[in-house]
Scaffold this motif. Structure first.
Motif, PDB file in Angstrom:
ATOM      1  N   GLY A   1       0.823  -1.211   0.000  1.00  0.00           N
ATOM      2  CA  GLY A   1       0.000   0.000   0.000  1.00  0.00           C
ATOM      3  C   GLY A   1       0.851   1.253   0.000  1.00  0.00           C
ATOM      4  O   GLY A   1       0.557   2.227  -0.696  1.00  0.00           O
ATOM      5  N   LEU A   2       1.917   1.231   0.787  1.00  0.00           N
ATOM      6  CA  LEU A   2       2.831   2.376   0.823  1.00  0.00           C
ATOM      7  C   LEU A   2       3.515   2.566  -0.528  1.00  0.00           C
ATOM      8  O   LEU A   2       3.608   3.694  -1.026  1.00  0.00           O
ATOM      9  CB  LEU A   2       3.870   2.160   1.925  1.00  0.00           C
ATOM     10  N   ALA A   3       3.964   1.469  -1.134  1.00  0.00           N
ATOM     11  CA  ALA A   3       4.609   1.563  -2.450  1.00  0.00           C
ATOM     12  C   ALA A   3       3.626   2.062  -3.506  1.00  0.00           C
ATOM     13  O   ALA A   3       3.982   2.879  -4.366  1.00  0.00           O
ATOM     14  CB  ALA A   3       5.167   0.201  -2.857  1.00  0.00           C
ATOM     15  N   GLY A   4       2.385   1.597  -3.435  1.00  0.00           N
ATOM     16  CA  GLY A   4       1.370   2.076  -4.375  1.00  0.00           C
ATOM     17  C   GLY A   4       1.072   3.549  -4.213  1.00  0.00           C
ATOM     18  O   GLY A   4       0.897   4.277  -5.194  1.00  0.00           O
ATOM     19  N   ALA A   5       1.028   4.020  -2.964  1.00  0.00           N
ATOM     20  CA  ALA A   5       0.778   5.439  -2.711  1.00  0.00           C
ATOM     21  C   ALA A   5       1.931   6.299  -3.203  1.00  0.00           C
ATOM     22  O   ALA A   5       1.716   7.372  -3.789  1.00  0.00           O
ATOM     23  CB  ALA A   5       0.537   5.669  -1.226  1.00  0.00           C
ATOM     24  N   VAL A   6       3.152   5.854  -2.970  1.00  0.00           N
ATOM     25  CA  VAL A   6       4.319   6.610  -3.435  1.00  0.00           C
ATOM     26  C   VAL A   6       4.362   6.640  -4.955  1.00  0.00           C
ATOM     27  O   VAL A   6       4.629   7.684  -5.559  1.00  0.00           O
ATOM     28  CB  VAL A   6       5.621   6.016  -2.851  1.00  0.00           C
ATOM     29  N   ALA A   7       4.079   5.504  -5.587  1.00  0.00           N
ATOM     30  CA  ALA A   7       4.080   5.461  -7.054  1.00  0.00           C
ATOM     31  C   ALA A   7       3.001   6.379  -7.626  1.00  0.00           C
ATOM     32  O   ALA A   7       3.234   7.069  -8.629  1.00  0.00           O
ATOM     33  CB  ALA A   7       3.861   4.029  -7.541  1.00  0.00           C
ATOM     34  N   ALA A   8       1.828   6.425  -6.994  1.00  0.00           N
ATOM     35  CA  ALA A   8       0.764   7.315  -7.469  1.00  0.00           C
ATOM     36  C   ALA A   8       1.153   8.777  -7.288  1.00  0.00           C
ATOM     37  O   ALA A   8       0.863   9.616  -8.158  1.00  0.00           O
ATOM     38  CB  ALA A   8      -0.535   7.023  -6.733  1.00  0.00           C
ATOM     39  N   ALA A   9       1.817   9.107  -6.183  1.00  0.00           N
ATOM     40  CA  ALA A   9       2.242  10.487  -5.952  1.00  0.00           C
ATOM     41  C   ALA A   9       3.300  10.909  -6.971  1.00  0.00           C
ATOM     42  O   ALA A   9       3.265  12.029  -7.481  1.00  0.00           O
ATOM     43  CB  ALA A   9       2.783  10.639  -4.535  1.00  0.00           C
ATOM     44  N   VAL A  10       4.212  10.016  -7.277  1.00  0.00           N
ATOM     45  CA  VAL A  10       5.248  10.326  -8.274  1.00  0.00           C
ATOM     46  C   VAL A  10       4.613  10.490  -9.642  1.00  0.00           C
ATOM     47  O   VAL A  10       4.963  11.401 -10.399  1.00  0.00           O
ATOM     48  CB  VAL A  10       6.326   9.222  -8.282  1.00  0.00           C
TER      49      VAL A  10
END
Length: 71
Positions: free
Chosen positions: A51-60
């Motif tokens: 979930g954290l990786a998905g959120a960071v990827a979406a923010a980038v």
């Protein structure tokens, strides 16, 4: 065919549940028990990291400028 965005969380969650299913399948075939006191917390940790990786990827992805060549 139009390309879609990579959903990192879904990819990680699907891979995790596949690994857990294979783990239990192999344990059942070999008459070995799987310790749920290890599997359940590891599952939650991996899902949280996914979930954290998905959120960071979406923010980038959101901060990246649009490519005018996209169709």
């Amino acid at each position: 065919m139009r390309k879609h965005q990579l959903d990192l969380f879904s990819l990680i969650a699907g891979g995790l549940f596949t690994v857990i299913a294979v783990l239990y399948l192999v344990a059942a075939v070999n008459d070995v028990s799987v310790n749920g006191r290890i599997v359940i917390p590891v599952t939650f940790i991996v899902l949280g990291l996914g979930g954290l990786a998905g959120a960071v990827a979406a923010a980038v992805r959101r901060s990246r400028p649009e490519d005018p060549r996209q169709d």
